[in-house]
Design a protein around this motif. Structure first.
Motif, PDB file in Angstrom:
ATOM      1  N   LEU A   1       0.813  -1.218   0.000  1.00 50.34           N
ATOM      2  CA  LEU A   1       0.000   0.000   0.000  1.00 50.34           C
ATOM      3  C   LEU A   1       0.846   1.266   0.000  1.00 50.34           C
ATOM      4  O   LEU A   1       0.452   2.294  -0.562  1.00 50.34           O
ATOM      5  CB  LEU A   1      -0.938  -0.003   1.209  1.00 50.34           C
ATOM      6  CG  LEU A   1      -2.023  -1.091   1.211  1.00 50.34           C
ATOM      7  CD1 LEU A   1      -2.775  -1.085   2.534  1.00 50.34           C
ATOM      8  CD2 LEU A   1      -2.998  -0.880   0.051  1.00 50.34           C
ATOM      9  N   ALA A   2       2.015   1.211   0.642  1.00 47.73           N
ATOM     10  CA  ALA A   2       2.895   2.383   0.682  1.00 47.73           C
ATOM     11  C   ALA A   2       3.745   2.507  -0.573  1.00 47.73           C
ATOM     12  O   ALA A   2       4.354   3.554  -0.813  1.00 47.73           O
ATOM     13  CB  ALA A   2       3.801   2.307   1.906  1.00 47.73           C
ATOM     14  N   GLY A   3       3.774   1.459  -1.386  1.00 42.90           N
ATOM     15  CA  GLY A   3       4.636   1.424  -2.563  1.00 42.90           C
ATOM     16  C   GLY A   3       4.071   2.176  -3.752  1.00 42.90           C
ATOM     17  O   GLY A   3       3.037   2.865  -3.653  1.00 42.90           O
ATOM     18  N   PRO A   4       4.709   2.036  -4.902  1.00 41.95           N
ATOM     19  CA  PRO A   4       4.329   2.826  -6.073  1.00 41.95           C
ATOM     20  C   PRO A   4       2.938   2.534  -6.624  1.00 41.95           C
ATOM     21  O   PRO A   4       2.375   3.361  -7.347  1.00 41.95           O
ATOM     22  CB  PRO A   4       5.409   2.458  -7.093  1.00 41.95           C
ATOM     23  CG  PRO A   4       6.001   1.172  -6.619  1.00 41.95           C
ATOM     24  CD  PRO A   4       5.907   1.208  -5.138  1.00 41.95           C
ATOM     25  N   ALA A   5       2.364   1.371  -6.299  1.00 41.01           N
ATOM     26  CA  ALA A   5       1.045   1.052  -6.842  1.00 41.01           C
ATOM     27  C   ALA A   5      -0.054   1.896  -6.214  1.00 41.01           C
ATOM     28  O   ALA A   5      -1.014   2.300  -6.890  1.00 41.01           O
ATOM     29  CB  ALA A   5       0.746  -0.435  -6.629  1.00 41.01           C
ATOM     30  N   PHE A   6       0.065   2.210  -4.910  1.00 42.37           N
ATOM     31  CA  PHE A   6      -1.010   2.913  -4.213  1.00 42.37           C
ATOM     32  C   PHE A   6      -0.581   4.227  -3.551  1.00 42.37           C
ATOM     33  O   PHE A   6      -1.406   5.124  -3.373  1.00 42.37           O
ATOM     34  CB  PHE A   6      -1.636   1.989  -3.155  1.00 42.37           C
ATOM     35  CG  PHE A   6      -2.318   0.784  -3.724  1.00 42.37           C
ATOM     36  CD1 PHE A   6      -3.540   0.896  -4.370  1.00 42.37           C
ATOM     37  CD2 PHE A   6      -1.743  -0.472  -3.642  1.00 42.37           C
ATOM     38  CE1 PHE A   6      -4.185  -0.221  -4.908  1.00 42.37           C
ATOM     39  CE2 PHE A   6      -2.360  -1.591  -4.177  1.00 42.37           C
ATOM     40  CZ  PHE A   6      -3.585  -1.467  -4.812  1.00 42.37           C
TER      41      PHE A   6
ATOM     42  N   ARG B   1      -4.771 -12.205  -7.263  1.00 41.93           N
ATOM     43  CA  ARG B   1      -4.064 -12.523  -8.513  1.00 41.93           C
ATOM     44  C   ARG B   1      -4.887 -12.133  -9.740  1.00 41.93           C
ATOM     45  O   ARG B   1      -4.384 -12.197 -10.867  1.00 41.93           O
ATOM     46  CB  ARG B   1      -3.749 -14.021  -8.579  1.00 41.93           C
ATOM     47  CG  ARG B   1      -2.906 -14.569  -7.433  1.00 41.93           C
ATOM     48  CD  ARG B   1      -1.554 -13.899  -7.346  1.00 41.93           C
ATOM     49  NE  ARG B   1      -0.821 -13.994  -8.591  1.00 41.93           N
ATOM     50  CZ  ARG B   1      -0.033 -15.028  -8.907  1.00 41.93           C
ATOM     51  NH1 ARG B   1       0.128 -16.015  -8.044  1.00 41.93           N
ATOM     52  NH2 ARG B   1       0.596 -15.059 -10.067  1.00 41.93           N
ATOM     53  N   LEU B   2      -6.145 -11.748  -9.540  1.00 40.65           N
ATOM     54  CA  LEU B   2      -7.044 -11.480 -10.664  1.00 40.65           C
ATOM     55  C   LEU B   2      -6.961 -10.052 -11.175  1.00 40.65           C
ATOM     56  O   LEU B   2      -7.576  -9.730 -12.197  1.00 40.65           O
ATOM     57  CB  LEU B   2      -8.497 -11.789 -10.251  1.00 40.65           C
ATOM     58  CG  LEU B   2      -8.775 -13.218  -9.777  1.00 40.65           C
ATOM     59  CD1 LEU B   2     -10.236 -13.369  -9.388  1.00 40.65           C
ATOM     60  CD2 LEU B   2      -8.403 -14.230 -10.860  1.00 40.65           C
ATOM     61  N   VAL B   3      -6.232  -9.172 -10.460  1.00 39.65           N
ATOM     62  CA  VAL B   3      -6.190  -7.756 -10.849  1.00 39.65           C
ATOM     63  C   VAL B   3      -4.752  -7.266 -10.878  1.00 39.65           C
ATOM     64  O   VAL B   3      -3.862  -7.855 -10.267  1.00 39.65           O
ATOM     65  CB  VAL B   3      -7.001  -6.884  -9.860  1.00 39.65           C
ATOM     66  CG1 VAL B   3      -8.479  -7.221  -9.915  1.00 39.65           C
ATOM     67  CG2 VAL B   3      -6.468  -7.039  -8.432  1.00 39.65           C
ATOM     68  N   ASP B   4      -4.561  -6.180 -11.606  1.00 38.91           N
ATOM     69  CA  ASP B   4      -3.292  -5.466 -11.569  1.00 38.91           C
ATOM     70  C   ASP B   4      -3.418  -4.326 -10.575  1.00 38.91           C
ATOM     71  O   ASP B   4      -4.362  -3.509 -10.659  1.00 38.91           O
ATOM     72  CB  ASP B   4      -2.944  -4.901 -12.953  1.00 38.91           C
ATOM     73  CG  ASP B   4      -2.666  -6.014 -13.962  1.00 38.91           C
ATOM     74  OD1 ASP B   4      -2.063  -7.026 -13.555  1.00 38.91           O
ATOM     75  OD2 ASP B   4      -3.054  -5.854 -15.132  1.00 38.91           O
ATOM     76  N   PHE B   5      -2.481  -4.235  -9.633  1.00 37.72           N
ATOM     77  CA  PHE B   5      -2.595  -3.242  -8.569  1.00 37.72           C
ATOM     78  C   PHE B   5      -2.391  -1.819  -9.089  1.00 37.72           C
ATOM     79  O   PHE B   5      -1.614  -1.584 -10.025  1.00 37.72           O
ATOM     80  CB  PHE B   5      -1.582  -3.535  -7.463  1.00 37.72           C
ATOM     81  CG  PHE B   5      -1.909  -4.767  -6.668  1.00 37.72           C
ATOM     82  CD1 PHE B   5      -3.148  -4.917  -6.075  1.00 37.72           C
ATOM     83  CD2 PHE B   5      -0.977  -5.789  -6.526  1.00 37.72           C
ATOM     84  CE1 PHE B   5      -3.449  -6.049  -5.341  1.00 37.72           C
ATOM     85  CE2 PHE B   5      -1.276  -6.928  -5.796  1.00 37.72           C
ATOM     86  CZ  PHE B   5      -2.526  -7.055  -5.203  1.00 37.72           C
ATOM     87  N   GLY B   6      -3.106  -0.894  -8.458  1.00 38.60           N
ATOM     88  CA  GLY B   6      -2.988   0.515  -8.793  1.00 38.60           C
ATOM     89  C   GLY B   6      -4.316   1.185  -9.047  1.00 38.60           C
ATOM     90  O   GLY B   6      -4.459   2.395  -8.865  1.00 38.60           O
ATOM     91  N   SER B   7      -5.318   0.410  -9.436  1.00 42.97           N
ATOM     92  CA  SER B   7      -6.637   0.969  -9.726  1.00 42.97           C
ATOM     93  C   SER B   7      -7.531   0.930  -8.497  1.00 42.97           C
ATOM     94  O   SER B   7      -7.229   0.266  -7.494  1.00 42.97           O
ATOM     95  CB  SER B   7      -7.303   0.180 -10.852  1.00 42.97           C
ATOM     96  OG  SER B   7      -7.551  -1.158 -10.426  1.00 42.97           O
ATOM     97  N   THR B   8      -8.656   1.640  -8.585  1.00 39.75           N
ATOM     98  CA  THR B   8      -9.644   1.601  -7.499  1.00 39.75           C
ATOM     99  C   THR B   8     -10.190   0.193  -7.331  1.00 39.75           C
ATOM    100  O   THR B   8     -10.400  -0.285  -6.208  1.00 39.75           O
ATOM    101  CB  THR B   8     -10.793   2.578  -7.800  1.00 39.75           C
ATOM    102  OG1 THR B   8     -10.265   3.900  -7.937  1.00 39.75           O
ATOM    103  CG2 THR B   8     -11.826   2.562  -6.671  1.00 39.75           C
TER     104      THR B   8
END
Length: 392
Positions: free
Chosen positions: A238-243, A295-302
């Motif tokens: 959560l703290a990383g570049p995705a979020f 595993r079903l989504v790419d992180f970063g989106s709502t």
């Protein structure tokens, strides 16, 4: 001396649940505060992990050396003594301005926090057999809510004031709690007539010969290891570049996991109906499924944030349900050894949780969320395979 009720009343169940939540929270306040505490005390990043580790070591020692005394010592006095020790340790941590006093205080905070593992078998003693699972589930739900709310609470308080305030407030709460429990808890005198050395030695025999204990401890070790893996690595994600979430944002996300605590009383009711085995399988599948969902989504989106929150609820629901199913099974084995069974049960999966945290940090650094999620799926599936070998 307070009068012993014939049954575990609704009011006493609520008091025990709240007490467990408030006491167990002391184990987790430091987890989101390693950065500010370490910087304030002058600890280098390489050794700042000791802030959490010493508390875990104290708790582990208490599980093995103090919790079994619930089969030997009057339970009310034991709870009051352990909670009082925790209050003094928290006060010591609050006043600390150097590493050594804080670490010593953290060690004894962990030792004092084992009062929760005396209160849970205590609830099992007071409850009638027909509703013992429900009673233990209700009390355990308070413990689980305490675990899940402790970290965001510590983060919020520190963001508004200082980490010292977290420990001052908790020390004050423990003092009030000791007074309330002293006036309210009925006494419970164990029937065992062993010496302390004999008591500890008997735990080796119990661990070697009690098949239900070994099975339930392995099941929960796999699930709790996955739980610790998830909650160690999720803040990094959560703290990383995705979020790019802040400390408060991560704290708000952690509140989502508290929803999983509703599984505890539900699991207790299911166990009272004799459905422990299928419920255990469902708990394992939920835990594995939570990781698989990510595993079903790419992180970063709502959408990916929503999916991650749903995974957190599924994992917490499965893990918390399974621990109550284990309690119900073990507490049905006999009143004379409940505290020793609980001490062995808790120690086993607590160590697995510590290993899950360590593995989580390594896995995220070396393989990212992909490796973390595969391990998270594998652990509950290993438990499910072992469950399939259990006799009907």
């Amino acid at each position: 001396m307070p009068r012993r009720p014939e049954i575990l009343t609704g009011w006493l169940t609520l008091l025990l649940a709240v007490s467990c939540g408030l006491i167990v929270a002391n184990l987790y306040y430091a987890q989101p505060l390693i950065g500010p505490i370490g910087a304030d005390l002058g600890l280098s990043p390489q050794v700042a992990g000791l802030i959490v580790t010493v508390t875990q070591l104290g708790y582990g020692a208490g599980l093995m050396l103090i919790v079994p005394l619930g089969d030997l010592v009057e339970n009310r006095r034991l709870v009051l003594a352990a909670t009082s020790l925790g209050a003094l340790a928290l006060l010591g941590a609050a006043f600390s301005s150097h590493p050594l006093p804080f670490l010593v205080a953290g060690l004894f905070t962990g030792v004092g926090s084992v009062a929760v593992q005396i209160l849970i078998p205590y609830a099992g003693h007071l409850a009638p057999p027909a509703t013992r699972g429900r009673a233990v589930g209700n009390v355990t739900s308070g413990l689980l809510i305490g675990v899940m709310l402790s970290r965001p609470s510590a983060s919020f308080i520190t963001a508004l004031s200082s980490w010292h305030v977290v420990y001052f407030v908790s020390a004050g709460i423990m003092v009030v709690l000791v007074l309330v429990l002293w006036q309210t808890l009925p006494p419970r005198v164990p029937t065992a007539r062993l010496g302390y050395g004999q008591l500890l030695a008997s735990m080796v025999h119990i661990a070697r010969t009690n098949v239900p204990l070994r099975r339930r401890a392995f099941y929960q070790a796999c699930l709790f290891g996955a739980f610790s893996l998830f909650w160690t690595t999720t803040p990094l994600l959560l703290a990383g570049p995705a979020f790019h979430l802040s400390q408060i944002g991560i704290a708000i996300f952690a509140l989502v996991g508290a929803a999983g605590a509703i599984s505890a009383p539900l699991a207790g009711r299911v166990a009272d109906r004799g459905w422990t085995r299928p419920a255990t399988a469902i708990a394992m599948l939920l835990t594995a499924g939570g990781f698989a969902l990510t595993r079903l989504v790419d992180f970063g989106s709502t959408l990916s944030m929503v999916v991650l929150a749903a995974a957190a609820i599924a994992i917490d629901f499965g893990v918390q349900a399974n621990v109550v199913l284990g309690y119900r099974t073990l507490f049905a084995l006999g009143a004379e050894s409940r505290s020793r069974l609980n001490g062995l049960y808790m120690t086993t999966f607590f160590l697995a949780g510590a290993a899950g945290s360590a593995i989580g940090g390594w896995a995220y650094a070396n393989g990212g969320w992909t490796l973390v999620s595969w391990i998270g799926i594998g652990l509950p599936l290993a438990a499910l395979i072992y469950l399939a070998t259990e006799a009907e």
